[in-house]
Design an enzyme around this catalytic site. Structure first.
Site, PDB file in Angstrom:
ATOM      1  N   CYS A  14       0.805  -1.211   0.000  1.00 36.82           N
ATOM      2  CA  CYS A  14       0.000   0.000   0.000  1.00 36.82           C
ATOM      3  C   CYS A  14       0.845   1.271   0.000  1.00 36.82           C
ATOM      4  O   CYS A  14       0.315   2.369  -0.159  1.00 36.82           O
ATOM      5  CB  CYS A  14      -0.944  -0.005   1.206  1.00 36.82           C
ATOM      6  SG  CYS A  14      -2.251  -1.249   1.071  1.00 36.82           S
ATOM      7  N   SER A 144      -6.493 -10.493 -16.109  1.00 32.67           N
ATOM      8  CA  SER A 144      -5.037 -10.453 -16.074  1.00 32.67           C
ATOM      9  C   SER A 144      -4.517  -9.682 -17.274  1.00 32.67           C
ATOM     10  O   SER A 144      -5.129  -9.689 -18.349  1.00 32.67           O
ATOM     11  CB  SER A 144      -4.449 -11.873 -16.062  1.00 32.67           C
ATOM     12  OG  SER A 144      -4.837 -12.574 -17.232  1.00 32.67           O
TER      13      SER A 144
END
Length: 334
Positions: A14, A144
């Site tokens: 993050c 993907s």
């Protein structure tokens, strides 16, 4: 040869988020209410108001609302299975941060297929699947793409009772402030990326679901909260205070840290994301005489952190209180 996934990423976990000040400005361009859906199929209960909550929530009926979110990031650890576990726990956390239950998820994967073997990608997906299944959440398919930098996460759909949601704008003065996981994953992830040192406690904490804490908070009558991720404890406390028009007081000595976190910070393993967090939030915080190192730890960019809750939750430390709005949104008491 062991592949070090963190070496393929510019940032880790993050900490690779868009800086909070820039994100605030970006979200503000979309939250003016000028554009609305035509003949909406459901009522929006939580959206971009207040700078954006942890997830979007739309009402189905008086008893049910759908929670929807997505989260993905670059490798935070070198082990692909652990990265998958952590990324999935982090994505599911947005549903738990709303007081909801995750029902179904799809994978989001970006992979440098010409430089990293697909067998590693399979391990990442396996880690994500195992954590989601442990949460009782179905996982099927996803999306993907080929990308020079590996990224993984999930889009998650869950359910919440509209009257028992956790949300940013519902904090009330007089409530205790509870934090359900220790801080320090940011500095430990930075040390791991630089040195290869593995911190099992940090991995375990990041891969831990926020499910039990969320259930306990809702049962205790808590109605305001968020999870602590890339913007650090101070950043998420500020967002909570701003949305609820209150002041959040944090007792620095009461904030739990992972065992090796302070040493990592003292040795300089502080990410650029953490420093940007502190620069963004400092004008909104009264720090008393808190040293610079402690300020950085409170702004440390967490990956899959705990819940910050405006209310007392049994079994978790109280780190402060919610006050009527004062001169600044956040007060840190040394």
């Amino acid at each position: 040869m062991t592949v070090r996934l963190t070496q393929y990423a510019g940032g880790g976990g993050c900490a690779c988020k868009i800086p909070p000040g820039e994100l605030d400005a970006l979200v503000a361009t979309l939250g003016d209410g000028a554009s609305q859906p035509k003949d909406p199929a459901a009522e929006l209960l939580v959206g971009l108001d207040g700078g954006g909550d942890d997830a979007a929530v739309v009402r189905l009926d008086e008893e049910r609302a759908v929670v929807t979110t997505a989260d993905f990031f670059t490798p935070v650890v070198d082990d692909p299975y652990d990265w998958g576990r952590i990324a999935a726990a982090n994505a599911l956390s947005d549903v738990y941060a709303m007081g909801g239950t995750p029902w179904a998820a799809v994978n989001l994967l970006a992979w440098p297929r010409e430089t990293l073997p697909m067998e590693l990608a399979a391990e990442v997906l396996r880690g994500g699947r195992d954590v989601a299944h442990a949460a009782g959440c179905q996982v099927s398919g996803g999306h993907s793409v080929t990308d020079p930098e590996p990224k993984y996460g999930m889009s998650v759909v869950g359910m919440v009772h509209p009257g028992r949601m956790l949300r940013l704008d519902a904090a009330e003065p007089g409530r205790a402030l509870t934090l359900t996981k220790p801080l320090g994953s940011g500095v430990l992830n930075a040390r791991h990326k630089a040195t290869g040192t593995v911190f099992p406690e940090a991995v375990a904490v990041m891969a831990e679901l926020n499910r039990d804490a969320s259930v306990a908070a809702v049962a205790a009558g808590v109605r305001a909260g968020t999870d602590v991720t890339g913007f650090g404890l101070l950043g998420h406390a500020y967002k909570l205070a701003r949305a609820s028009n209150v002041t959040v007081a944090i007792d620095a000595a009461a904030v739990p840290l992972l065992a090796d976190a302070r040493a990592a910070a003292e040795d300089g393993f502080v990410s650029g994301g953490t420093r940007r967090n502190l620069a963004w939030v400092e004008p909104q915080v009264a720090f008393d005489e808190l040293p610079a190192l402690e300020r950085l730890l409170l702004a440390d960019a967490q990956t899959s952190g705990g819940l910050l809750l405006a209310g007392e939750v049994p079994g978790h430390p109280v780190i402060g209180e919610v006050l009527p709005r004062g001169d600044v949104p956040v007060v840190v008491r040394g």
